[in-house]
Write an enzyme that holds these catalytic residues in place. Structure first.
Site, PDB file in Angstrom:
ATOM      1  N   PHE A  55      43.422  64.637 -29.388  1.00 13.08           N
ATOM      2  CA  PHE A  55      42.435  65.437 -28.663  1.00 13.08           C
ATOM      3  C   PHE A  55      41.609  64.549 -27.734  1.00 13.08           C
ATOM      4  O   PHE A  55      41.078  63.519 -28.153  1.00 13.08           O
ATOM      5  CB  PHE A  55      41.518  66.173 -29.654  1.00 13.08           C
ATOM      6  CG  PHE A  55      40.461  66.982 -28.960  1.00 13.08           C
ATOM      7  CD1 PHE A  55      40.801  68.048 -28.139  1.00 13.08           C
ATOM      8  CD2 PHE A  55      39.121  66.661 -29.108  1.00 13.08           C
ATOM      9  CE1 PHE A  55      39.832  68.784 -27.476  1.00 13.08           C
ATOM     10  CE2 PHE A  55      38.136  67.385 -28.456  1.00 13.08           C
ATOM     11  CZ  PHE A  55      38.494  68.451 -27.638  1.00 13.08           C
ATOM     12  N   MET A  97      32.911  68.302   9.935  1.00 12.68           N
ATOM     13  CA  MET A  97      33.780  67.270  10.498  1.00 12.68           C
ATOM     14  C   MET A  97      35.214  67.775  10.615  1.00 12.68           C
ATOM     15  O   MET A  97      35.914  67.474  11.590  1.00 12.68           O
ATOM     16  CB  MET A  97      33.717  66.002   9.645  1.00 12.68           C
ATOM     17  CG  MET A  97      34.453  64.822  10.249  1.00 12.68           C
ATOM     18  SD  MET A  97      33.880  64.441  11.912  1.00 12.68           S
ATOM     19  CE  MET A  97      32.679  63.163  11.574  1.00 12.68           C
ATOM     20  N   LYS A 118      37.226  54.688 -30.690  1.00 14.93           N
ATOM     21  CA  LYS A 118      36.109  55.122 -31.527  1.00 14.93           C
ATOM     22  C   LYS A 118      35.978  54.337 -32.833  1.00 14.93           C
ATOM     23  O   LYS A 118      34.875  53.979 -33.255  1.00 14.93           O
ATOM     24  CB  LYS A 118      36.264  56.622 -31.833  1.00 14.93           C
ATOM     25  CG  LYS A 118      35.093  57.193 -32.606  1.00 14.93           C
ATOM     26  CD  LYS A 118      35.184  58.707 -32.728  1.00 14.93           C
ATOM     27  CE  LYS A 118      33.932  59.267 -33.402  1.00 14.93           C
ATOM     28  NZ  LYS A 118      33.966  60.727 -33.488  1.00 14.93           N
ATOM     29  N   GLU A 129      30.058  63.769 -15.022  1.00 16.19           N
ATOM     30  CA  GLU A 129      30.310  62.329 -15.074  1.00 16.19           C
ATOM     31  C   GLU A 129      30.480  61.707 -13.685  1.00 16.19           C
ATOM     32  O   GLU A 129      30.208  60.526 -13.487  1.00 16.19           O
ATOM     33  CB  GLU A 129      31.533  62.016 -15.939  1.00 16.19           C
ATOM     34  CG  GLU A 129      31.309  62.248 -17.434  1.00 16.19           C
ATOM     35  CD  GLU A 129      31.564  63.698 -17.853  1.00 16.19           C
ATOM     36  OE1 GLU A 129      31.818  64.555 -16.982  1.00 16.19           O
ATOM     37  OE2 GLU A 129      31.507  63.964 -19.077  1.00 16.19           O
TER      38      GLU A 129
HETATM   39  C1  LIG Z   1      35.965  64.982  -1.881  1.00 16.33           C
HETATM   40  C2  LIG Z   1      36.346  65.196  -0.478  1.00 16.33           C
HETATM   41  N1  LIG Z   1      37.082  66.281  -0.116  1.00 16.33           N
HETATM   42  C3  LIG Z   1      37.422  66.480   1.186  1.00 16.33           C
HETATM   43  C4  LIG Z   1      37.051  65.598   2.143  1.00 16.33           C
HETATM   44  C5  LIG Z   1      37.452  65.824   3.598  1.00 16.33           C
HETATM   45  N2  LIG Z   1      36.259  66.043   4.416  1.00 16.33           N
HETATM   46  C6  LIG Z   1      35.675  65.054   5.146  1.00 16.33           C
HETATM   47  S1  LIG Z   1      34.285  65.550   5.928  1.00 16.33           S
HETATM   48  C7  LIG Z   1      34.451  67.116   5.322  1.00 16.33           C
HETATM   49  C8  LIG Z   1      33.441  68.171   5.667  1.00 16.33           C
HETATM   50  C9  LIG Z   1      32.125  67.926   5.058  1.00 16.33           C
HETATM   51  O1  LIG Z   1      31.343  69.086   5.216  1.00 16.33           O
HETATM   52  P1  LIG Z   1      29.771  69.029   5.091  1.00 16.33           P
HETATM   53  O2  LIG Z   1      29.372  68.388   3.826  1.00 16.33           O
HETATM   54  O3  LIG Z   1      29.210  70.388   5.354  1.00 16.33           O
HETATM   55  O4  LIG Z   1      29.371  68.009   6.260  1.00 16.33           O
HETATM   56  P2  LIG Z   1      29.381  68.218   7.858  1.00 16.33           P
HETATM   57  O5  LIG Z   1      30.607  67.555   8.379  1.00 16.33           O
HETATM   58  O6  LIG Z   1      29.358  69.687   8.135  1.00 16.33           O
HETATM   59  O7  LIG Z   1      28.144  67.507   8.308  1.00 16.33           O
HETATM   60  C10 LIG Z   1      35.592  67.227   4.525  1.00 16.33           C
HETATM   61  C11 LIG Z   1      36.035  68.474   3.893  1.00 16.33           C
HETATM   62  C12 LIG Z   1      36.314  64.467   1.727  1.00 16.33           C
HETATM   63  N3  LIG Z   1      35.930  63.519   2.586  1.00 16.33           N
HETATM   64  N4  LIG Z   1      35.957  64.303   0.431  1.00 16.33           N
END
Ligand SMILES: Cc1ncc(C[n+]2csc(CCOP(=O)(O)OP(=O)(O)O)c2C)c(N)n1
Ligand SMILES: [Mg+2]
Length: 582
Positions: A113, A486, A163, A51
């Site tokens: 439920f 990041m 529903k 979803e």
């Molecule tokens: C749902 C969610 N969980 C955690 C984060 C924290 N967060 C921000 S950027 C990031 C890393 C993203 O990794 P990736 O998709 O490999 O991108 P990269 O930075 O390596 O390009 C995280 C964990 C977030 N923004 N969203």
């Protein structure tokens, strides 16, 4: 003539009359009676695999088309699965209508439920929500929901439908069909025109400023104000920064374009705002990622702030002139007011020194990176430049959240509005793939590329099964740096290189095989000379989704960077450019 109907059919007919062409969703017990009439409806339904995907697809559709996205899911866990997209749409002011099933009205509050308090849970992340208590209200509520989602400051609206009210076997679903002529919502009067006295004062400030900057935000796109923005910029010769949410609202190839400001904005955009004496904020909201430390933000600037939502005026920075109104209408009036003043002989001071300061910054501090030496890993920026230069100018680009998002926003050249689709306010990992699917459904004529991180891809990749089975030919570029990049960057820079739980592995999962298992074409690219042929091959495929995994350098960092909590004066540029400074 009256027409007897049940609530479920009435709901679908109301959606048809609202002009809905597609619903993204997944059925279940409580929403079953609304799924039955879908079989006989011209509305296309796209069956998602989770979803959250339905919600982000609806958002991507809305971003790309300007029309409200629609998602429909069942009660309980399905409703909670769509909370993230609701919050995302709320933060980024995206028009969306979400319909959730609910347990029968009499069972509400009994821990039935798959019962959850959907209106309670979503109240803080929707512009408005409804719990339907009577089948006869359905046409009116649907009309109101679309009106609220799309007028004023756009946003998500949720309709929770018990529903029994939609089940033709239940007498509580019986109603006589009608379609309300108009919407009457006492107390809801979305503002449109701005106050002419304030607009005149804003025009005077614009003509008196020596170092003005237009600070354009996502509201420009929501208000369909890109053309009048350009008119204002060209009439006054004022440079424009486009925030993460406004990329494409002003063409990057325009001589007055400064690009993106903020935490990972380019030096000139950040510093021009910082040194300006007048910020003309149009549909922007002084987000912390733009201002840095608020007390140190643009200290010498007067502020004109135009926003459709009066609550934004003074929320972060007190404006000298705050105008509540629709950006397109207010800017149109502003252009007129500036012309009137010019005709009356009012002209701006000499701005040539400011213009040459700006071009000096642009020359000294362009975006830059060290190209990879032979045998070294691919640079993500190189992949993005090659993709940018080998896709149509009006290609729609989506992204996840992280380094890849910032590089895409920096390195892409957005010359058309509604070509950049990303999660700005909430920063939702996993946004890219489903948003790309929604955008492609809304704009089948356009090429759509999803730029994704390896971490993000793993959160919502299963929607490529949806795309493959529905023949929605999106293209995905995974920048696989084997890290939550990041977060890794922050640990490297601010936690003494103590890398805690950010390593993902380059090989697990095998992205090429995974893509193929989902019915897509899968490719893996490891060296610079393979980049262009892979992109060309992907561009030529139009009957199924394509995924290219680019193996990129794990240690690459996003620059410039204003460290969190610091002033924009403390911007860190690429180490090869020295100290930055003013
Ligand atoms: C749902 C969610 N969980 C955690 C984060 C924290 N967060 C921000 S950027 C990031 C890393 C993203 O990794 P990736 O998709 O490999 O991108 P990269 O930075 O390596 O390009 C995280 C964990 C977030 N923004 N969203
Ligand atoms: Mg990564």
């Amino acid at each position: 003539m009256t027409e007897n109907m049940d609530g479920g059919r009435a709901l679908i007919r109301a959606l048809e009359l609202e002009g809905v062409e597609v619903i993204f969703g997944l059925p279940g017990g409580a929403i079953l009676p609304v799924y039955d009439p879908i079989i006989d409806s011209p509305i296309r339904h796209i069956l998602v695999r989770h979803e959250q995907g339905a919600g982000h697809m609806a958002e991507g559709y809305a971003h790309a088309t300007g029309r409200p996205g629609v998602a429909m899911v069942t009660s309980g866990p399905a409703a909670t699965n769509i909370v993230t997209p609701l919050c995302d749409a709320y933060m980024d002011s995206i028009p969306m209508v979400v319909i959730t099933g609910q347990v029968p009205y009499a069972a509400i509050g009994t821990d039935a439920f798959q019962e959850c308090d959907t209106t309670g849970i979503t109240l803080p992340v929707t512009k408005h929500n409804f719990l339907v208590t009577d089948a006869r209200d359905i046409p009116r509520i649907v009309r109101e929901a679309f009106h609220i989602a799309t007028t004023g400051r756009p946003g998500p609206v949720l309709i929770d439908v018990p529903k029994d009210i939609v089940d033709p076997k239940n007498p509580r679903s019986a109603m006589e069909w009608y379609w309300p002529e108009s919407v009457d919502l006492p107390g809801y009067r979305p503002l449109t025109h701005g106050d002419p006295v304030l607009i005149r004062r804003a025009a005077e400030l614009i003509l008196a400023a020596e170092r003005p900057v237009i600070y354009a935000g996502g509201g420009i796109l929501k208000a369909r104000a890109a053309e009048v923005l350009r008119e204002l910029a060209e009439l006054t010769g004022i440079h424009v920064v486009t925030t993460l949410m406004a990329r494409g609202a002003f063409p990057d190839d325009h001589p007055l374009a400064l690009g993106m400001p903020g935490m990972h904005g380019n030096y000139t955009a950040v510093t021009a705002m910082q040194r300006s004496d007048l910020l003309i904020a149009l549909g922007s909201r002084f987000d912390d990622r733009v201002t840095g430390k608020v007390s140190g933000f643009a200290p010498e600037a007067k502020v004109i702030h135009v926003d459709i939502d009066p609550a934004e005026l003074g929320k972060v920075r007190r404006p000298d002139v705050g105008i509540a109104g629709d950006a397109r209408l207010v800017i149109t009036e502003l252009v007129r007011a500036v012309r009137d003043l010019q005709a009356a002989g009012v002209h701006p001071p000499d701005r040539s020194a400011w213009r040459s300061t700006i071009s000096g910054w642009q020359e000294r501090y362009p975006l830059t990176y060290a190209p990879s030496e032979p045998g070294e890993a691919l640079k993500p920026q190189f992949v993005l430049e090659t993709l940018r230069d080998n896709t149509p100018d009006d290609c729609i680009v989506t992204s996840g959240v992280g380094q890849h998002q910032m590089w895409t926003s920096q390195y892409w050249r957005f010359n058309h509005p509604y070509t950049w689709v990303n999660s700005g306010g909430l920063g939702t990992m996993g946004f890219s793939v489903p948003a790309a699917i929604g955008a492609k459904v809304g704009r089948p004529d356009r090429m759509v590329w999803a730029i994704d991180g390896d971490g993000c891809f793993q959160m919502t990749a299963q929607e490529l099964v949806t795309a493959a089975s529905e023949r929605i030919p999106v293209k995905v570029a995974i920048l696989n740096n084997a890290y939550l990049g990041m977060v890794r960057q922050w640990q490297e820079m601010f936690y003494e290189e103590r890398y805690s739980e950010v390593y993902l592995s380059p090989d697990l999962p095998d992205y090429k095989l995974w893509a193929e298992a989902m019915g897509c074409v899968g490719m893996r690219v490891e060296s610079p000379d393979e980049v262009l042929p892979a992109i060309e091959k992907a561009n030529a495929i139009d009957d199924r989704p394509v995924v290219i995994e680019f193996r990129t350098d794990s240690s690459e960092k996003v620059y410039p960077m204003v460290p969190a909590g610091m002033s924009n004066d403390d911007i860190l540029v690429d180490p090869s450019q020295g100290e930055g400074g003013r």
